[in-house]
Motif scaffolding. Structure first.
Motif, short mmCIF file in Angstrom:
data_model
loop_
_atom_site.label_atom_id
_atom_site.label_comp_id
_atom_site.label_asym_id
_atom_site.label_seq_id
_atom_site.Cartn_x
_atom_site.Cartn_y
_atom_site.Cartn_z
N TYR A 188 5.46 -5.18 -5.36
CA TYR A 188 4.89 -4.56 -6.55
C TYR A 188 3.48 -5.02 -6.90
N LEU A 189 3.08 -6.18 -6.39
CA LEU A 189 1.78 -6.74 -6.77
C LEU A 189 0.88 -6.90 -5.55
N PRO A 190 -0.43 -6.77 -5.73
CA PRO A 190 -1.35 -7.06 -4.62
C PRO A 190 -1.36 -8.56 -4.32
N VAL A 191 -1.70 -8.91 -3.09
CA VAL A 191 -1.71 -10.32 -2.67
C VAL A 191 -2.67 -11.13 -3.52
N SER A 192 -3.80 -10.54 -3.89
CA SER A 192 -4.80 -11.27 -4.68
C SER A 192 -4.22 -11.75 -6.00
N PHE A 193 -3.48 -10.88 -6.71
CA PHE A 193 -2.89 -11.27 -7.99
C PHE A 193 -1.72 -12.22 -7.77
N ASN A 194 -0.97 -11.99 -6.69
CA ASN A 194 0.14 -12.88 -6.33
C ASN A 194 -0.36 -14.31 -6.15
N GLN A 195 -1.51 -14.47 -5.50
CA GLN A 195 -2.08 -15.80 -5.28
C GLN A 195 -2.61 -16.41 -6.58
N ALA A 196 -3.13 -15.57 -7.45
CA ALA A 196 -3.62 -16.07 -8.74
C ALA A 196 -2.47 -16.66 -9.55
N VAL A 197 -1.33 -15.96 -9.58
CA VAL A 197 -0.16 -16.46 -10.30
C VAL A 197 0.39 -17.71 -9.61
N GLY A 198 0.41 -17.69 -8.27
CA GLY A 198 0.92 -18.83 -7.51
C GLY A 198 0.13 -20.11 -7.74
N ALA A 199 -1.13 -19.97 -8.14
CA ALA A 199 -1.98 -21.14 -8.39
C ALA A 199 -1.53 -21.93 -9.61
N THR A 200 -0.61 -21.35 -10.42
CA THR A 200 -0.14 -22.06 -11.61
C THR A 200 1.00 -23.04 -11.28
N THR A 201 1.29 -23.26 -10.02
CA THR A 201 2.36 -24.19 -9.63
C THR A 201 2.24 -25.55 -10.32
N VAL A 228 -7.12 -14.29 -1.06
CA VAL A 228 -7.51 -13.25 -2.01
C VAL A 228 -8.57 -12.34 -1.40
N VAL A 229 -9.61 -12.94 -0.82
CA VAL A 229 -10.72 -12.17 -0.23
C VAL A 229 -10.22 -11.33 0.94
N VAL A 230 -9.43 -11.95 1.84
CA VAL A 230 -8.94 -11.24 3.02
C VAL A 230 -8.04 -10.08 2.62
N SER A 231 -7.16 -10.31 1.66
CA SER A 231 -6.24 -9.25 1.23
C SER A 231 -6.98 -8.07 0.61
N ILE A 232 -8.03 -8.38 -0.16
CA ILE A 232 -8.82 -7.30 -0.77
C ILE A 232 -9.51 -6.47 0.32
N LEU A 233 -10.03 -7.15 1.34
CA LEU A 233 -10.71 -6.45 2.43
C LEU A 233 -9.74 -5.59 3.24
N ILE A 234 -8.52 -6.11 3.47
CA ILE A 234 -7.55 -5.40 4.32
C ILE A 234 -6.87 -4.27 3.56
N PHE A 235 -6.31 -4.58 2.38
CA PHE A 235 -5.54 -3.59 1.64
C PHE A 235 -6.39 -2.77 0.67
N LYS A 236 -7.63 -3.22 0.46
CA LYS A 236 -8.57 -2.51 -0.40
C LYS A 236 -7.99 -2.24 -1.80
N ASN A 237 -7.20 -3.21 -2.30
CA ASN A 237 -6.68 -3.05 -3.65
C ASN A 237 -7.80 -3.23 -4.67
N PRO A 238 -7.76 -2.45 -5.73
CA PRO A 238 -8.84 -2.52 -6.72
C PRO A 238 -8.85 -3.87 -7.44
N VAL A 239 -10.04 -4.39 -7.70
CA VAL A 239 -10.19 -5.64 -8.45
C VAL A 239 -11.22 -5.41 -9.55
N THR A 240 -11.14 -6.25 -10.55
CA THR A 240 -12.09 -6.17 -11.66
C THR A 240 -12.77 -7.51 -11.83
N VAL A 241 -13.89 -7.48 -12.53
CA VAL A 241 -14.61 -8.72 -12.83
C VAL A 241 -13.73 -9.64 -13.66
N THR A 242 -12.98 -9.05 -14.60
CA THR A 242 -12.08 -9.84 -15.45
C THR A 242 -11.01 -10.53 -14.62
N GLY A 243 -10.42 -9.80 -13.66
CA GLY A 243 -9.39 -10.38 -12.80
C GLY A 243 -9.92 -11.53 -11.97
#
Length: 315
Positions: free
Chosen positions: A107-120, A278-293
């Motif tokens: 359900y989530l892009p890898v970039s956001f998944n990694q952002a949440v995972g950083a809260t470990t 995050v960078v690799v996933s955005i390049l491969i899956f081309k999921n939209p990102v925002t400056v806020t994200g």
């Protein structure tokens, strides 16, 4: 007497080995994450529990080969029924973490998944306090504020935000932290300590035992569906085999990098790995990102770095 003639620089071959291990760890870690995302989301293989069971089966087999045959580390046996129960408890938490993480990737892009995972670190600090009533220095808790704030900011700016996927991702992160805290408590005595490779050797088969009935009940006919998919496109078999092998090599290279560097270095490298993923996933899956994200993710990473430094000073 001058010792200049006796001085020698650090071994070039040793540094190359370390760099090779770090590169292998990055490749396997990011590779399994991206392939999980591809299978569960883009390819349409919507069976995260079965996929996790494949991972654990590979970890069981390859752990035995690495320890019993290749002797990567000396084999450590389970010494008592109580120790086995403790390992089984860790295995259940570990399963919950991996399954929840795989579900979130649907359900989530890898970039956001990694952002949440950083809260470990936040969840680790919380569980350590709840379970052991062990307090950290106030500065350590202060550094957790940007860790959480960053994810809040990233969530608000995530175009592909999905509530169920977010809950699963948070659950996976919390379970990962809980497993780390429990491992330190349950296997803390000298007679029960296991290195990470032997712990995986004993946990993985138990995980398969738990995951098999869950797969049969919650993902009915997954085996026949997979075989039907294989008849149409045999790539799915290679994807699953390669993906499962990568899941094991993540653990193997994690252990080897820690052995050749340190746990603190691994933590720093892990922060950088998240950014690379995050960078690799955005390049491969081309999921939209925002400056806020991206701002939110950056704040979280800065918080994790500050937390690591605060922990280091308080040791």
């Amino acid at each position: 007497m001058s010792t200049k003639g006796n001085w020698s620089p650090p071994s070039v071959s040793g540094r190359l080995v370390t760099l090779g291990l770090v590169a292998s760890w990055y490749s396997s870690n990011i590779g399994v994450l991206l392939l999980n995302k591809y299978l569960l989301s883009n390819y349409g293989f919507k069976y995260p529990i079965f996929l996790t069971m494949c991972h654990m089966t590979a970890c069981s087999l390859l752990s035995y080969v690495a320890i019993a045959w290749l002797r990567v580390v000396p084999m450590q046996t389970v010494r008592s029924r109580l120790q086995f129960v403790k390992i089984a408890a860790l295995s259940v938490v570990f399963c919950g973490s991996v399954v929840s993480g795989n579900v979130s990737l649907r359900y989530l892009p890898v970039s956001f998944n990694q952002a949440v995972g950083a809260t470990t670190p936040f969840f680790t600090a919380v569980f350590a306090y709840i379970i052991t009533v062990k307090r950290e220095a106030w500065l350590t808790y202060v550094t957790l504020i940007p860790v959480v704030a960053g994810v809040v900011i990233a969530s608000g700016g995530e175009p592909s935000f999905q509530l169920f996927g977010f809950i699963m991702c948070i659950s996976a992160t919390a379970a990962r932290a809980l497993k780390s805290v429990l491992q330190g408590i349950l296997l803390s005595s000298e007679g029960e300590k296991l290195n990470s490779m032997n712990l995986l050797l004993h946990m993985a088969p138990i995980a398969v035992v738990f995951l098999l009935p869950a797969t049969l009940v919650m993902e009915k006919n997954v085996v026949s569906i997979t075989l039907a998919l294989a008849r149409e496109d045999n790539k799915i078999i290679y994807y699953l085999l390669f993906n499962s092998a990568l899941a094991y090599f993540v653990n193997l290279t994690n252990f080897l990098v820690t052995k050749h560097t340190s746990a603190l270095t691994l933590q720093v490298l892990g922060n950088a790995k998240g950014a690379v993923a995050v960078v690799v996933s955005i390049l491969i899956f081309k999921n939209p990102v925002t400056v806020t994200g991206m701002l939110g993710y950056t704040v979280t990473v800065i918080g994790v770095i500050l937390y690591s430094e605060a922990k280091k000073r308080n040791k």
